[in-house]
Structures are given as C-alpha cells and as structure tokens.
Design a protein around this motif. Structure first.
Motif, PDB file in Angstrom:
ATOM      1  N   ALA A 222     -29.516 -43.003   0.221  1.00 12.74           N
ATOM      2  CA  ALA A 222     -28.637 -41.852  -0.310  1.00 12.74           C
ATOM      3  C   ALA A 222     -27.442 -42.482  -0.966  1.00 12.74           C
ATOM      4  N   VAL A 223     -26.835 -43.601  -0.024  1.00 10.04           N
ATOM      5  CA  VAL A 223     -25.642 -44.228  -0.660  1.00 10.04           C
ATOM      6  C   VAL A 223     -26.081 -44.788  -1.983  1.00 10.04           C
ATOM      7  N   ALA A 224     -27.112 -45.223  -2.278  1.00  9.26           N
ATOM      8  CA  ALA A 224     -27.544 -46.204  -3.525  1.00  9.26           C
ATOM      9  C   ALA A 224     -27.735 -45.013  -4.783  1.00  9.26           C
ATOM     10  N   VAL A 225     -28.077 -43.728  -4.475  1.00  6.22           N
ATOM     11  CA  VAL A 225     -28.174 -42.705  -5.408  1.00  6.22           C
ATOM     12  C   VAL A 225     -26.775 -42.585  -5.830  1.00  6.22           C
ATOM     13  N   GLY A 226     -25.790 -42.354  -4.887  1.00  7.29           N
ATOM     14  CA  GLY A 226     -24.462 -41.932  -5.380  1.00  7.29           C
ATOM     15  C   GLY A 226     -23.856 -43.331  -6.135  1.00  7.29           C
ATOM     16  N   LEU A 227     -23.972 -44.460  -5.834  1.00  5.79           N
ATOM     17  CA  LEU A 227     -23.538 -45.370  -6.554  1.00  5.79           C
ATOM     18  C   LEU A 227     -24.343 -45.577  -7.784  1.00  5.79           C
ATOM     19  N   GLY A 228     -25.592 -45.280  -7.682  1.00  2.00           N
ATOM     20  CA  GLY A 228     -26.409 -45.349  -9.037  1.00  2.00           C
ATOM     21  C   GLY A 228     -25.707 -43.963 -10.275  1.00  2.00           C
ATOM     22  N   ARG A 229     -25.113 -43.180  -9.454  1.00  2.00           N
ATOM     23  CA  ARG A 229     -24.652 -42.020 -10.389  1.00  2.00           C
ATOM     24  C   ARG A 229     -23.189 -42.466 -10.861  1.00  2.00           C
ATOM     25  N   GLY A 230     -22.482 -43.639 -10.303  1.00  2.00           N
ATOM     26  CA  GLY A 230     -21.221 -43.692 -10.686  1.00  2.00           C
ATOM     27  C   GLY A 230     -20.251 -43.494  -9.611  1.00  2.00           C
ATOM     28  N   VAL A 237     -20.654 -42.625   0.343  1.00  2.00           N
ATOM     29  CA  VAL A 237     -20.909 -42.686   1.627  1.00  2.00           C
ATOM     30  C   VAL A 237     -20.784 -41.246   2.172  1.00  2.00           C
ATOM     31  N   ASP A 238     -19.831 -40.526   1.638  1.00  2.00           N
ATOM     32  CA  ASP A 238     -19.428 -39.331   2.015  1.00  2.00           C
ATOM     33  C   ASP A 238     -20.823 -38.273   1.859  1.00  2.00           C
ATOM     34  N   ARG A 239     -21.215 -38.259   0.819  1.00  2.00           N
ATOM     35  CA  ARG A 239     -22.404 -37.498   0.411  1.00  2.00           C
ATOM     36  C   ARG A 239     -23.508 -37.879   1.311  1.00  2.00           C
ATOM     37  N   ALA A 240     -23.765 -39.307   1.499  1.00  2.00           N
ATOM     38  CA  ALA A 240     -24.984 -39.908   2.016  1.00  2.00           C
ATOM     39  C   ALA A 240     -24.864 -39.305   3.592  1.00  2.00           C
ATOM     40  N   ALA A 242     -23.414 -36.760   4.760  1.00  2.00           N
ATOM     41  CA  ALA A 242     -24.056 -35.309   4.864  1.00  2.00           C
ATOM     42  C   ALA A 242     -25.422 -34.848   4.653  1.00  2.00           C
ATOM     43  N   PHE A 243     -26.017 -35.721   3.855  1.00  2.00           N
ATOM     44  CA  PHE A 243     -27.440 -35.753   3.718  1.00  2.00           C
ATOM     45  C   PHE A 243     -28.232 -35.874   4.792  1.00  2.00           C
ATOM     46  N   VAL A 244     -27.881 -36.933   5.509  1.00  2.00           N
ATOM     47  CA  VAL A 244     -28.517 -37.447   6.658  1.00  2.00           C
ATOM     48  C   VAL A 244     -28.314 -36.359   7.658  1.00  2.00           C
ATOM     49  N   ALA A 245     -27.068 -35.851   8.088  1.00  2.00           N
ATOM     50  CA  ALA A 245     -26.865 -34.796   8.863  1.00  2.00           C
ATOM     51  C   ALA A 245     -27.776 -33.710   8.801  1.00  2.00           C
ATOM     52  N   GLY A 246     -27.874 -33.265   7.526  1.00  2.00           N
ATOM     53  CA  GLY A 246     -28.684 -31.955   7.214  1.00  2.00           C
ATOM     54  C   GLY A 246     -30.114 -32.348   7.585  1.00  2.00           C
ATOM     55  N   ALA A 247     -30.544 -33.617   7.199  1.00  2.00           N
ATOM     56  CA  ALA A 247     -32.095 -34.032   7.486  1.00  2.00           C
ATOM     57  C   ALA A 247     -32.493 -34.085   8.828  1.00  2.00           C
ATOM     58  N   LEU A 248     -31.472 -34.660   9.654  1.00  2.00           N
ATOM     59  CA  LEU A 248     -31.711 -34.743  10.988  1.00  2.00           C
ATOM     60  C   LEU A 248     -31.758 -33.159  11.642  1.00  2.00           C
ATOM     61  N   PHE A 249     -30.754 -32.233  11.188  1.00  2.00           N
ATOM     62  CA  PHE A 249     -30.947 -30.788  11.720  1.00  2.00           C
ATOM     63  C   PHE A 249     -32.097 -30.066  11.426  1.00  2.00           C
ATOM     64  N   HIS A 250     -32.881 -30.527  10.377  1.00  2.00           N
ATOM     65  CA  HIS A 250     -34.034 -30.046   9.708  1.00  2.00           C
ATOM     66  C   HIS A 250     -35.166 -30.748  10.030  1.00  2.00           C
ATOM     67  N   ALA A 251     -35.116 -31.709  10.897  1.00  2.00           N
ATOM     68  CA  ALA A 251     -36.598 -32.381  11.306  1.00  2.00           C
ATOM     69  C   ALA A 251     -37.490 -31.669  11.957  1.00  2.00           C
TER      70      ALA A 251
END
Length: 295
Positions: A222-230, A237-240, A242-251
C-alpha cells in the motif's frame, strides 16, 4: 495521471493470504497495476508453511528485466527474497533503476512462525536496506536487525532510529507484536514512522482477530502504491495504515489458522460498477446477465 506501476519482488503464498497474492490484491484495490518477480514458491495455508521452493536468481532477474523493460516501474516493493544470492542479484539490478522508490519489507518469519529467511539471507538484506527509501520491519525483525530488545514503544523507536541512521532511510517500525502498553486505556497498536524530519506515531485500536496473515505485505504494498502515485512518504503511509485497518476489520475469517485479510473491504467491486451504471441510466443488463451469480 497514468496508473502507478508497482513491481513486486516477493514470494508466492499458495493460501492467498500474504506474499505476491496479498501484494497484487492491495495494489489493485488502491488503483495501481502490479507486476511481479517471484523469488520463491511456498506450499502454504492458514496453518503454516509446508514447503518452500526458491526460484533461481537468474530467473528472478529475468522477470524484473521482462516487466521493467516493457511496462515500466513507478515504485518497487520487496518482500520475501528467498536466498542471499537473489538479494545480491536484485540489488545489482535495481541499482540501474535510478530514482524509483524502493520499499523493503524484510520478511523473516511468517505469521504462523515458519522461518522464511536464513542467517545468510538476513545478512544480505544490508544492501537492499541501503537502497530503500523506506523499510517496514516488525518487532521480531527489528530485534534481529539491531540486536536490541524491544518491549515497549520507546524501545521500538530506539531500534527504528538505529536502522534509520545506519541506512539513511525512513523506517516504518510496526508495533503489532508489542504487549499492551500501560498508558493505553484500551488495547492498541503502535506503529512509528521514523525519518530525518521527525517521528510520526500511528496508534489504532487493536482489532482482536487471529485472521491477520499478510498485514506486513499489505502495508508495504500500500505504501508502494502511494509513492508510485507521487505521494510523500508521510501521505503514502497515512493511506496505507488506513487500508490495513480496514482490511483487518473485513477479514473473511476463512481457514483454521491465521486467515487472510479482506482486501476488498467486504464488497464485490464489479457489482458496485453495475450499480453505478444503473444509477446513471446506463444499460448494465447485458453485463449482469453475463456475470449472473459470479462473485
């Protein structure tokens, strides 16, 4: 803006929870395109790793050359590396991709406890950490890489600072393995982003679940995607996080051991596309009939 092209250099998890499989799902859900150089193939499920086959280093480099020479690369995520020979070969090859941000997750042990990197491979991590813009070790990995004991958030920061100074990179020190901190009213997870400009703390309520297989892979990708977007390191890291927290919640809670995350956040994205088409007066009936009950 063109879609960010993320080169994933990592191992395959046949159970689909971590490794290349988690990386591809993460990159796709965050709007990127994932290309891969597979370093190893594992026979793996939620209960553990039953077998590992390391891909020969020349084949790993062939994969990198194949995708980089055609599709291009905006960011690189490195996970399970497989062997010290591959670590050095990858470092040699990536040196030619000047200016492409590298995110290195120094994978050593699977969530199940299986060892994924021997001592020689861990020693070879030095070169990759020296090339990385950001590295994302968890507590056990930090202990191995620094030789320090880590029992609380202060120890986590001290160990992260050691790596940041040694390699001149940002360190996202993951605190998920830390015990409950006395100052917290409720169980929480402390992650620290350590960089030359300061330290940022991410403190989130701990989601009590055994279905956490692939959190490290997901976070780094997720961090890599953010950096790839510039994005800046901080924003990525902020977005990553948040994404991990959401993915954990929806396991989804599948498997008898440490199950995978819910990268799609409990949704079926294709059906959302159909709903949006209907809401805008578009004829989605043909697609709906074609796909029927497929989820």
């Amino acid at each position: 803006m063109t879609i960010p092209r993320i080169l994933i250099i990592a191992g395959s998890d046949s159970g689909g929870g971590a490794g290349i499989q988690a990386d591809i799902k993460t990159v796709t859900m965050l709007g990127g395109h994932a290309t891969t150089a597979i370093t190893s193939v594992t026979a793996q499920n939620t209960r553990g790793v039953q077998a590992v086959h390391v891909i020969p280093s020349p084949m790993v480099i062939e994969q990198i050359d194949s995708v980089a020479g055609d599709l291009g690369v905006d960011a690189i995520k490195i996970g399970m590396i497989g062997s010290p020979q591959t670590a050095h070969a990858v470092a040699d090859r990536l040196a030619a991709l000047d200016g492409v941000p590298i995110i290195f997750d120094p994978v050593m042990v699977a969530t199940s406890g299986a060892t994924l990197a021997d001592a020689a491979t861990v020693a070879a991590f030095e070169r990759l950490m020296g090339m990385a813009l950001i590295i994302t070790p968890n507590v056990p990995e930090l202990c191995v890489l620094t030789g320090l004991a880590i029992d609380n958030a202060d120890d986590l920061e001290a160990a992260g600072q050691v790596l940041a100074r040694r390699f001149g990179c940002a360190v996202l020190a993951k605190g998920g393995h830390l015990p409950h901190q006395p100052q917290d009213d409720a169980p929480s997870v402390h992650d620290l982003l350590i960089r030359a400009s300061g330290v940022s703390e991410y403190r989130m309520p701990r989601i009590e679940t055994r279905h956490s297989h692939g959190t490290g892979c997901t976070l780094a990708s997720a961090v890599a995607v953010g950096l790839g977007r510039g994005l800046s390191v901080e924003d990525a890291v902020d977005r990553a996080e948040a994404f991990v927290a959401g993915a954990l919640f929806h396991a989804p809670g599948i498997g008898e051991g440490h199950g995978p995350l819910g990268h799609a956040m409990g949704t079926t994205p294709f059906y959302h596309t159909l709903a949006a088409a209907d809401a805008n007066g578009l004829d989605a009936s043909a697609l709906a009939a074609q796909w029927g009950d497929r989820a």
